[in-house]
Design a protein around this motif. Structure first.
Motif, PDB file in Angstrom:
ATOM      1  N   PHE A 167       0.880  -1.033   0.181  1.00  0.00           N
ATOM      2  CA  PHE A 167       0.257   0.186   0.234  1.00  0.00           C
ATOM      3  C   PHE A 167       1.008   1.510  -0.046  1.00  0.00           C
ATOM      4  O   PHE A 167       0.490   2.354   0.069  1.00  0.00           O
ATOM      5  CB  PHE A 167      -0.773   0.151   1.317  1.00  0.00           C
ATOM      6  CG  PHE A 167      -2.098  -1.382   1.489  1.00  0.00           C
ATOM      7  CD1 PHE A 167      -2.497  -1.010   0.075  1.00  0.00           C
ATOM      8  CD2 PHE A 167      -1.792  -2.206   1.847  1.00  0.00           C
ATOM      9  CE1 PHE A 167      -4.309  -1.542   0.089  1.00  0.00           C
ATOM     10  CE2 PHE A 167      -2.858  -2.815   1.730  1.00  0.00           C
ATOM     11  CZ  PHE A 167      -4.069  -3.367   0.745  1.00  0.00           C
ATOM     12  N   LEU A 168       2.197   1.239  -0.564  1.00  0.00           N
ATOM     13  CA  LEU A 168       3.206   2.355  -0.290  1.00  0.00           C
ATOM     14  C   LEU A 168       2.505   3.549  -1.346  1.00  0.00           C
ATOM     15  O   LEU A 168       2.454   2.696  -2.177  1.00  0.00           O
ATOM     16  CB  LEU A 168       4.215   1.837  -0.132  1.00  0.00           C
ATOM     17  CG  LEU A 168       5.252   1.388  -0.891  1.00  0.00           C
ATOM     18  CD1 LEU A 168       5.402   2.185  -2.286  1.00  0.00           C
ATOM     19  CD2 LEU A 168       6.705   0.687  -1.305  1.00  0.00           C
ATOM     20  N   GLU A 195       4.096   6.317  -4.209  1.00  0.00           N
ATOM     21  CA  GLU A 195       5.733   6.788  -4.240  1.00  0.00           C
ATOM     22  C   GLU A 195       5.896   8.179  -4.043  1.00  0.00           C
ATOM     23  O   GLU A 195       4.695   8.716  -3.606  1.00  0.00           O
ATOM     24  CB  GLU A 195       5.688   6.892  -6.108  1.00  0.00           C
ATOM     25  CG  GLU A 195       5.736   5.063  -6.405  1.00  0.00           C
ATOM     26  CD  GLU A 195       6.184   5.323  -8.106  1.00  0.00           C
ATOM     27  OE1 GLU A 195       6.665   6.935  -8.490  1.00  0.00           O
ATOM     28  OE2 GLU A 195       5.445   5.096  -8.816  1.00  0.00           O
ATOM     29  N   LYS A 234      -7.675  -5.000  -2.038  1.00  0.00           N
ATOM     30  CA  LYS A 234      -5.716  -4.254  -2.842  1.00  0.00           C
ATOM     31  C   LYS A 234      -6.116  -3.181  -3.918  1.00  0.00           C
ATOM     32  O   LYS A 234      -6.495  -1.953  -4.456  1.00  0.00           O
ATOM     33  CB  LYS A 234      -5.154  -4.777  -3.364  1.00  0.00           C
ATOM     34  CG  LYS A 234      -3.045  -4.519  -4.264  1.00  0.00           C
ATOM     35  CD  LYS A 234      -2.850  -2.897  -3.691  1.00  0.00           C
ATOM     36  CE  LYS A 234      -2.576  -1.956  -4.050  1.00  0.00           C
ATOM     37  NZ  LYS A 234      -1.208  -1.450  -3.833  1.00  0.00           N
ATOM     38  N   ASN A 294      -7.725   1.401  -3.843  1.00  0.00           N
ATOM     39  CA  ASN A 294      -7.151   2.057  -4.795  1.00  0.00           C
ATOM     40  C   ASN A 294      -8.016   2.486  -6.369  1.00  0.00           C
ATOM     41  O   ASN A 294      -8.404   3.813  -5.841  1.00  0.00           O
ATOM     42  CB  ASN A 294      -5.885   1.148  -5.936  1.00  0.00           C
ATOM     43  CG  ASN A 294      -4.583   1.087  -5.628  1.00  0.00           C
ATOM     44  OD1 ASN A 294      -4.309   1.777  -4.213  1.00  0.00           O
ATOM     45  ND2 ASN A 294      -2.999   0.756  -6.432  1.00  0.00           N
ATOM     46  N   LYS A 344      -7.835  16.610  -3.621  1.00  0.00           N
ATOM     47  CA  LYS A 344      -7.387  17.849  -3.866  1.00  0.00           C
ATOM     48  C   LYS A 344      -8.029  17.891  -5.452  1.00  0.00           C
ATOM     49  O   LYS A 344      -7.320  16.774  -6.015  1.00  0.00           O
ATOM     50  CB  LYS A 344      -5.886  17.459  -3.702  1.00  0.00           C
ATOM     51  CG  LYS A 344      -5.030  19.259  -4.124  1.00  0.00           C
ATOM     52  CD  LYS A 344      -5.633  20.308  -3.473  1.00  0.00           C
ATOM     53  CE  LYS A 344      -4.488  21.253  -4.501  1.00  0.00           C
ATOM     54  NZ  LYS A 344      -5.488  22.492  -4.098  1.00  0.00           N
ATOM     55  N   GLY A 384      -2.224  10.360 -12.007  1.00  0.00           N
ATOM     56  CA  GLY A 384      -1.465   9.962 -12.983  1.00  0.00           C
ATOM     57  C   GLY A 384      -0.326   8.508 -11.856  1.00  0.00           C
ATOM     58  O   GLY A 384      -1.254   8.082 -10.844  1.00  0.00           O
ATOM     59  N   CYS A 389      -0.610   3.274 -11.237  1.00  0.00           N
ATOM     60  CA  CYS A 389      -1.394   2.054  -9.985  1.00  0.00           C
ATOM     61  C   CYS A 389      -2.897   2.765 -10.527  1.00  0.00           C
ATOM     62  O   CYS A 389      -3.921   1.268 -10.716  1.00  0.00           O
ATOM     63  CB  CYS A 389      -1.398   2.549  -8.668  1.00  0.00           C
ATOM     64  SG  CYS A 389       0.821   1.357  -8.550  1.00  0.00           S
ATOM     65  N   PHE A 425       3.739  12.000 -12.012  1.00  0.00           N
ATOM     66  CA  PHE A 425       3.116  12.198 -12.260  1.00  0.00           C
ATOM     67  C   PHE A 425       2.549  12.301 -10.745  1.00  0.00           C
ATOM     68  O   PHE A 425       1.280  13.034 -10.383  1.00  0.00           O
ATOM     69  CB  PHE A 425       2.213  10.461 -11.885  1.00  0.00           C
ATOM     70  CG  PHE A 425       2.634  10.109 -11.047  1.00  0.00           C
ATOM     71  CD1 PHE A 425       3.379   8.881 -10.819  1.00  0.00           C
ATOM     72  CD2 PHE A 425       1.335   9.340  -9.948  1.00  0.00           C
ATOM     73  CE1 PHE A 425       4.337   8.569  -9.678  1.00  0.00           C
ATOM     74  CE2 PHE A 425       1.835   8.901  -8.372  1.00  0.00           C
ATOM     75  CZ  PHE A 425       3.236   7.970  -8.717  1.00  0.00           C
ATOM     76  N   LYS A 426       2.995  13.184  -9.847  1.00  0.00           N
ATOM     77  CA  LYS A 426       3.464  13.486  -8.636  1.00  0.00           C
ATOM     78  C   LYS A 426       4.492  14.208  -8.521  1.00  0.00           C
ATOM     79  O   LYS A 426       5.088  13.571  -8.366  1.00  0.00           O
ATOM     80  CB  LYS A 426       2.465  12.944  -7.607  1.00  0.00           C
ATOM     81  CG  LYS A 426       3.775  11.431  -6.987  1.00  0.00           C
ATOM     82  CD  LYS A 426       2.435  10.529  -6.557  1.00  0.00           C
ATOM     83  CE  LYS A 426       3.451  11.069  -4.876  1.00  0.00           C
ATOM     84  NZ  LYS A 426       3.159   9.628  -4.087  1.00  0.00           N
ATOM     85  N   ARG A 474      -3.010  22.597 -10.500  1.00  0.00           N
ATOM     86  CA  ARG A 474      -2.640  21.561  -9.757  1.00  0.00           C
ATOM     87  C   ARG A 474      -3.288  22.201  -7.746  1.00  0.00           C
ATOM     88  O   ARG A 474      -2.978  21.880  -7.122  1.00  0.00           O
ATOM     89  CB  ARG A 474      -1.072  20.963  -8.751  1.00  0.00           C
ATOM     90  CG  ARG A 474      -1.093  19.911 -10.387  1.00  0.00           C
ATOM     91  CD  ARG A 474      -1.582  19.308 -10.102  1.00  0.00           C
ATOM     92  NE  ARG A 474      -0.873  18.103 -10.447  1.00  0.00           N
ATOM     93  CZ  ARG A 474      -0.560  16.567  -9.903  1.00  0.00           C
ATOM     94  NH1 ARG A 474      -1.510  15.751  -8.822  1.00  0.00           N
ATOM     95  NH2 ARG A 474       0.219  15.325 -10.668  1.00  0.00           N
TER      96      ARG A 474
END
Ligand code: UGA
Length: 509
Positions: A175-176, A178, A233, A237, A280, A286, A289, A351-352, A487
């Motif tokens: 569940f981590l 990035e 899982k 997501n 947000k 992106g 996942c 993507f972030k 953003r």
């Protein structure tokens, strides 16, 4: 009762495998953890000072467990060296008591289920190696995100390849996220372990749980059956992504009315039943996942004959794609349909924030739509992404056009731009940062050439935490000086004081 564990093998040296192996090694100094990848180049990078994955805290962690550098954590032995990287699959698989499968499971892009189903080629390929070499009694753990029912499939595959040998297959999804991988691995909300509902299955689950108990409280470790774990899982997501699509759908309403999406998000997020996270609004989600897992969930529903359920979840991805289209179209509209002769600068490609991962970059579709309008130039700056990754993600057609250029210096990227598009939520792009700049407006004329630019690191995995100086950026733009904040990162009032026009997601401006 738990089985003794001396050797752990992690198959797949990627964003999940590498950090997971490092944290397991750190907290289980008596266990040897070997990370296996069939790509020798990737292994070479993991053995080098320049890791292939950028994650805050990862470099130090790897130095502790791979190189035996002293740890600054009081509860960790002063020196240990129990993390290794290798391509020698037969050897490490054969001695492992536990084998984590952490290989890539992207969306299948061909044949039956193209665009929805999971491409299990890498997973199955690695499983064949495991089936050939694993010692009887080894525990095989699905870490990769896999379709529901994979554990059953793996059990059958092992039974066919190794009749007579017994293995336990567990589902232990990751569940981590990035950019916060080390934090998530160190203090996870929960660790989920799915096992067969048999005494041997439950014993295997306890053996795995024991590795985690070295640093995670027992009440955070949840045991279920394998189907529940695999499905949980995907659903976790899907639910997170659904919140983003929901708030983005609201942002479209806000842009046409007097409402401000951040104010709406704050107001609804204060309801404890809703909560404030993942509300947000922006350019959509992106990364590798969310889109893939929703496609996989919808595909599962469809294959069970639940078309309405599939349609419900697919809409989350559709809304996500529309958000990017809407953003690009807004840029084009602001230029009255004519981008010819204009320079557009893109701030952020990952993507972030805090990652150099370019997969499923939100910028790609935006850039493609803008390129259709034949602008003179599109420049890109990202503090963490490598130029070759950016160009690969954009595709060969784009690289050949010569219109898109990647800069390692944000000032050069934005110099003489008619518009700047903020695509990634990097803190470096904020105009409300606490860091005070010594540079002042009266210095502008001396800061226009690239050689005078602030000392940004070249676009690379090393990145930079330096905040960009908007006065300098604004001064060097050319009319109509549009800043499109995709953003909701920028303080519009402050930015407008610099003489630029601002368009911010989720707000009528
Ligand atoms: C996501 C999940 O958050 C992890 O729990 C999960 O383990 C991981 O997928 C996975 O399956 O491997 P990740 O994709 O790394 O993690 O990053 P997120 O922080 O979830 O962000 C995903 C995207 O949503 C990013 O583009 C982000 O900018 C965007 N986002 C996130 C928003 O637009 N709004 C938000 O409020 C939050």
């Amino acid at each position: 009762q738990v089985q003794p564990v001396k050797n752990v093998c992690v198959v797949g040296a990627g964003y999940v495998g590498g950090p997971t192996a490092a944290i397991l090694a750190l907290h289980n100094p008596a266990v040897t953890v070997e990370v296996l990848d069939r790509d020798p180049q990737r292994i070479k990078q993991w053995k080098s000072p320049h890791l292939p994955v950028h994650e805050p805290g990862l470099d130090h962690l790897v130095r502790v467990v791979r190189d035996g550098v002293e740890s600054d954590e009081s509860d960790i032995p002063r020196r240990q060296r129990n993390l290794y990287f290798t391509s020698d699959s037969a050897r490490v698989i054969a001695k492992a008591d536990i084998i984590f499968m952490a290989v890539n499971t992207p969306t299948k892009m061909f044949g039956v289920g193209a665009g929805c189903a999971t491409n299990m080629a890498a997973f199955d390929g690695a499983m064949r190696d495991v089936a050939a070499h694993a010692k009887p009694g080894a525990i095989i753990v699905e870490k990769s995100t896999v379709p529901g029912g994979t554990a059953d499939r793996v059990r059958k595959m092992l039974a066919a390849h190794r009749p007579g040998a017994s293995f336990e297959v567990l589902s232990n999804p990751e569940f981590l996220a990035e950019g916060t991988a080390i934090k998530n691995l160190t203090t996870p909300d929960r660790v989920l372990i799915g096992s067969a509902a048999t005494p041997a299955g439950r014993q295997a689950a306890r053996t795995l749980a024991n590795l985690y108990k070295a640093w995670i409280p027992a009440d955070r470790i949840l045991e279920t059956n394998t189907w529940s774990s695999e499905l949980a899982k995907l659903v976790a997501n899907a639910m997170l992504a659904q919140r983003i699509s929901s708030i983005n759908s609201v942002s479209a309403i806000c842009e046409r009315t007097g409402a401000d999406v951040d104010q709406v998000a704050k107001a609804i997020g204060m309801d404890a039943r809703i909560g404030s996270q993942f509300l947000k609004a922006g350019l959509g989600f992106g990364g590798s996942c969310f889109r893939k897992d929703i496609a996989s969930l919808a595909y599962l529903a469809e294959s069970l004959g639940l078309d309405d359920v599939a349609m419900y979840w697919r809409q989350v991805n559709i809304m996500n794609e529309r958000q990017r289209d809407r953003f690009a179209r807004k840029v084009i509209e602001r230029f009255e349909g004519n981008l010819v002769g204009h320079k557009l600068a893109i701030l952020g490609f990952a993507f972030k924030k805090n990652t150099g991962d370019t997969r499923e970059s939100l910028a790609v579709e935006v850039i493609r739509l803008l390129l259709d309008e034949r602008p003179a130039e599109i420049t890109i700056f990202d503090p963490y992404c490598r130029q070759e990754d950016i160009m690969r993600e954009l595709g060969p057609g784009v690289a050949e056009m010569g219109t898109v250029k990647v800069h390692s210096d944000p000032y050069l990227a934005c110099s003489q731009a008619h518009a700047i598009l903020v695509v990634t939520d990097c803190d470096q792009f904020r105009n409300t940062a606490t860091k005070k700049s010594s540079w002042s407006i009266s210095d502008q004329s001396t800061h226009t050439s690239s050689s005078d630019c602030m000392d940004f690191q070249p676009t690379s995995q090393s990145g930079t935490n330096e905040t960009i100086e908007w006065p300098r950026i604004a001064y060097n733009m050319v009319e109509p000086k549009w800043v499109f904040d995709g953003r909701g990162l920028l303080d519009v009032v402050e930015l407008k004081k610099l003489g630029v026009r601002v368009d911010r997601v989720g707000r009528r401006t």
